[in-house]
Design a protein around this motif. Structure first.
Motif, short mmCIF file in Angstrom:
data_model
loop_
_atom_site.label_atom_id
_atom_site.label_comp_id
_atom_site.label_asym_id
_atom_site.label_seq_id
_atom_site.Cartn_x
_atom_site.Cartn_y
_atom_site.Cartn_z
N VAL A 178 4.55 1.24 2.68
CA VAL A 178 3.70 1.41 3.87
C VAL A 178 2.50 2.24 3.46
O VAL A 178 2.66 3.37 2.98
N VAL A 179 1.30 1.69 3.67
CA VAL A 179 0.10 2.26 3.05
C VAL A 179 -1.02 2.39 4.08
O VAL A 179 -1.31 1.42 4.80
N PRO A 180 -1.69 3.54 4.17
CA PRO A 180 -2.87 3.66 5.04
C PRO A 180 -3.98 2.71 4.58
O PRO A 180 -4.16 2.48 3.38
N VAL A 181 -4.74 2.21 5.55
CA VAL A 181 -5.81 1.25 5.24
C VAL A 181 -7.10 1.68 5.91
O VAL A 181 -7.17 1.83 7.13
N GLY A 182 -8.14 1.91 5.10
CA GLY A 182 -9.48 2.14 5.60
C GLY A 182 -10.38 1.02 5.10
O GLY A 182 -10.51 -0.03 5.70
N GLY A 183 -10.99 1.23 3.92
CA GLY A 183 -11.77 0.17 3.29
C GLY A 183 -10.92 -0.78 2.48
O GLY A 183 -11.38 -1.86 2.09
N GLY A 184 -9.68 -0.38 2.17
CA GLY A 184 -8.74 -1.28 1.53
C GLY A 184 -8.50 -1.06 0.05
O GLY A 184 -7.67 -1.76 -0.54
N VAL A 279 -0.72 17.50 6.66
CA VAL A 279 -1.13 16.12 6.43
C VAL A 279 -2.28 15.78 7.36
O VAL A 279 -2.24 16.09 8.56
N GLU A 280 -3.32 15.15 6.85
CA GLU A 280 -4.44 14.74 7.68
C GLU A 280 -4.10 13.46 8.45
O GLU A 280 -3.08 12.81 8.18
N GLY A 281 -4.97 13.09 9.38
CA GLY A 281 -4.70 11.93 10.22
C GLY A 281 -4.47 10.65 9.44
O GLY A 281 -3.51 9.91 9.70
N ALA A 282 -5.34 10.36 8.48
CA ALA A 282 -5.19 9.15 7.68
C ALA A 282 -3.88 9.15 6.90
O ALA A 282 -3.23 8.11 6.74
N GLY A 283 -3.48 10.32 6.43
CA GLY A 283 -2.25 10.42 5.66
C GLY A 283 -1.00 10.27 6.50
O GLY A 283 0.08 9.99 5.96
N ALA A 284 -1.12 10.45 7.80
CA ALA A 284 0.04 10.43 8.69
C ALA A 284 0.29 9.07 9.33
O ALA A 284 1.30 8.89 10.02
N PRO A 296 9.37 -2.83 10.88
CA PRO A 296 10.79 -3.20 11.04
C PRO A 296 11.67 -2.34 10.14
O PRO A 296 11.41 -2.21 8.94
N LEU A 297 12.72 -1.75 10.72
CA LEU A 297 13.55 -0.82 9.96
C LEU A 297 14.68 -1.53 9.22
O LEU A 297 15.40 -0.90 8.45
N GLY A 298 14.85 -2.82 9.43
CA GLY A 298 15.91 -3.54 8.76
C GLY A 298 15.53 -4.12 7.41
O GLY A 298 16.29 -4.89 6.82
N LEU A 299 14.36 -3.76 6.91
CA LEU A 299 13.86 -4.34 5.66
C LEU A 299 14.41 -3.63 4.43
O LEU A 299 14.24 -4.13 3.32
N GLY A 300 15.02 -2.45 4.59
CA GLY A 300 15.57 -1.74 3.45
C GLY A 300 14.92 -0.38 3.26
O GLY A 300 14.40 0.22 4.21
N THR A 301 14.95 0.11 2.03
CA THR A 301 14.40 1.42 1.71
C THR A 301 12.87 1.37 1.70
O THR A 301 12.27 0.45 1.13
N VAL A 302 12.26 2.36 2.33
CA VAL A 302 10.80 2.35 2.57
C VAL A 302 10.12 3.45 1.77
O VAL A 302 10.60 4.59 1.72
N GLY A 303 8.99 3.12 1.16
CA GLY A 303 8.13 4.09 0.53
C GLY A 303 6.83 4.21 1.31
O GLY A 303 6.16 3.20 1.53
N VAL A 304 6.49 5.40 1.75
CA VAL A 304 5.30 5.63 2.57
C VAL A 304 4.32 6.51 1.81
O VAL A 304 4.71 7.57 1.32
N VAL A 305 3.08 6.08 1.75
CA VAL A 305 2.05 6.89 1.08
C VAL A 305 1.45 7.88 2.07
O VAL A 305 0.90 7.49 3.10
N VAL A 306 1.57 9.16 1.75
CA VAL A 306 0.90 10.22 2.50
C VAL A 306 -0.40 10.49 1.74
O VAL A 306 -0.42 11.23 0.77
N SER A 307 -1.48 9.87 2.18
CA SER A 307 -2.67 9.73 1.34
C SER A 307 -3.51 10.99 1.20
O SER A 307 -4.30 11.10 0.26
N GLY A 308 -3.36 11.95 2.13
CA GLY A 308 -4.19 13.15 2.01
C GLY A 308 -3.77 14.25 2.97
O GLY A 308 -3.05 14.01 3.95
#
Length: 407
Positions: A178-184, A279-284, A296-308
């Motif tokens: 799960v990744v924050p998206v601004g310019g991509g 954590v800043e807004g974009a990172g959260a 969806p929480l049934g997809l398995g183990t999740v990795g989330v990027v806390v970007s800043g």
């Protein structure tokens, strides 16, 4: 040239080698509280603990290290709401060149001062990142400085993609990113790197619903501009995706979802209180999306990027106060009493008996709606929860006070 001809998994691996000793290997950690809250196992990649306080140094250094000696003499220029600015400023100093940064006039004071502290010259221009970027483009043409894009560049994208390599090296069995998206740039590089290593992994982007440029562009199947409003996630408030990043997102990213300002505020508060992380807004936004049921929480183990983690202290204070009010841990009350000695003391004594803590009191006589014999009392009280607030208000009304909740 097709972006695939310039950007490959090998270029991301080369970026990872170049970044050794420049960036730090940020932690990939989980929180028992958040796991229990979500009913899933979630690992957070803490790029808020990266040098400069965000992931942006990765791409900036990978781009600037490839400049020719002649380009280094001319210096670099960039536009940023703050995090890319700091990455470029530090990277420029590390390779021995100068940097000029254009930032929106409403940029965080913390980010402005931090960027200046890394040695950059700062110019404030326009209301948005896009305004600042167009001005930086113009100045680059006039001065000969090399423009370092925030996201729409293969070397930038490759640098950001190194985060996925680190996450999958440490936790090879992650099922979702799960990744924050601004310019991509971040999600484009990470999605390419992740899918090349595991074609079954899901990659989901998150934007603020105030500036949903990628969501709109994916709906139209081409790049479109979002005309959004203000957001506390200023690091991803980009109106128009890059053409290179959009192509990669279309190819590798499974979905892009949006979250509200309320969702983001709640996530910031949980990070601060439960994990002791700023954590800043974009990172959260990644955690915000999970809390809001967008992932969806049934997809398995999740990795989330806390970007800043570069959030302005005054904004953080407002988020904390609003969060406490929403959870019933702070309440703002108003009542009107007779303007006689002892009335304020009587109210405050009753509040203390009901186990609420007084944070602030205002005594108001000037309101023309009050009679000369009346005074309004406004109180900010610390409470335990929503039930405690309801009990407090009920008891005060039973005592004859006409209590109004100002929240």
């Amino acid at each position: 040239m097709h972006v695939g001809q310039e950007l490959t998994i090998e270029s991301i691996r080369q970026a990872a080698k170049a970044l050794q000793g420049v960036t730090v290997m940020t932690p990939l950690q989980e929180s028992v509280y958040i796991n229990d809250l979500l009913g899933a196992r979630v690992f957070f990649k803490l790029e808020n603990l990266q040098r400069t306080g965000s992931f942006k140094l990765r791409g900036a250094y990978n781009r600037i290290r490839q400049l020719t000696p002649e380009e280094l003499k001319r210096g670099v220029i960039a536009a940023s709401a703050g995090n890319h600015a700091q990455g470029v400023a530090l990277a420029a100093g590390l390779v021995g060149t100068t940097s000029l940064i254009y930032m929106p006039e409403g940029a965080s004071l913390t980010k402005i001062e931090s960027t200046r502290g890394y040695g950059a010259d700062i110019c404030l221009f326009g209301e948005t990142f896009d305004d600042a970027y167009h001005e930086a483009e113009r100045v680059a043409q006039e001065t000969g400085r090399v423009l370092i894009p925030a996201f729409n560049d293969p070397a930038i994208i490759a640098g950001q993609g190194t985060i996925a390599l680190e996450m999958l090296d440490e936790r090879p069995h992650l099922d979702v990113l799960v990744v924050p998206v601004g310019g991509g740039g971040l999600i484009a590089g990470m999605a390419l790197a992740a899918k090349e290593q595991n074609c079954r992994i899901k990659v989901i982007g998150v934007q603020t619903d105030s500036v949903p440029a990628f969501v709109l562009s994916r709906q139209e199947h081409h790049v479109v501009e979002a005309h959004g409003g203000r957001t506390i996630a200023d690091g991803i408030a980009v109106k128009r995706p890059g053409d290179l990043t959009f192509e990669l997102v279309e190819q590798y990213v499974d979905d892009v979802v949006t979250v509200s300002e309320h969702d983001i505020s709640r996530a910031i508060l949980i990070f601060l209180e439960r994990t002791k992380l700023v954590v800043e807004g974009a990172g959260a936004v990644g955690l915000a999306a999970m809390l809001a049921g967008k992932i969806p929480l049934g997809l398995g183990t999740v990795g989330v990027v806390v970007s800043g983690g570069n959030i302005d202290v005054t904004l953080l204070n407002r988020i904390i106060e609003k969060g406490l009010v929403e959870e019933g841990r702070q309440v703002h009350l108003k009542t009107i009493v007779g303007d006689r000695p002892g009335q304020l003391a009587r109210v405050l004594r009753r509040v203390a008996e009901l186990k609420a803590n007084v944070i602030r009191v205002e005594h108001e006589r000037w309101n023309p709606q009050l009679s000369p014999a009346e005074v309004a009392i406004q109180m900010v009280l610390e409470t335990r929860n929503v039930g405690h607030v309801q009990q407090l208000v009920t008891k005060l009304r039973e005592d004859g006070y006409d209590v109004e909740i100002l929240n």
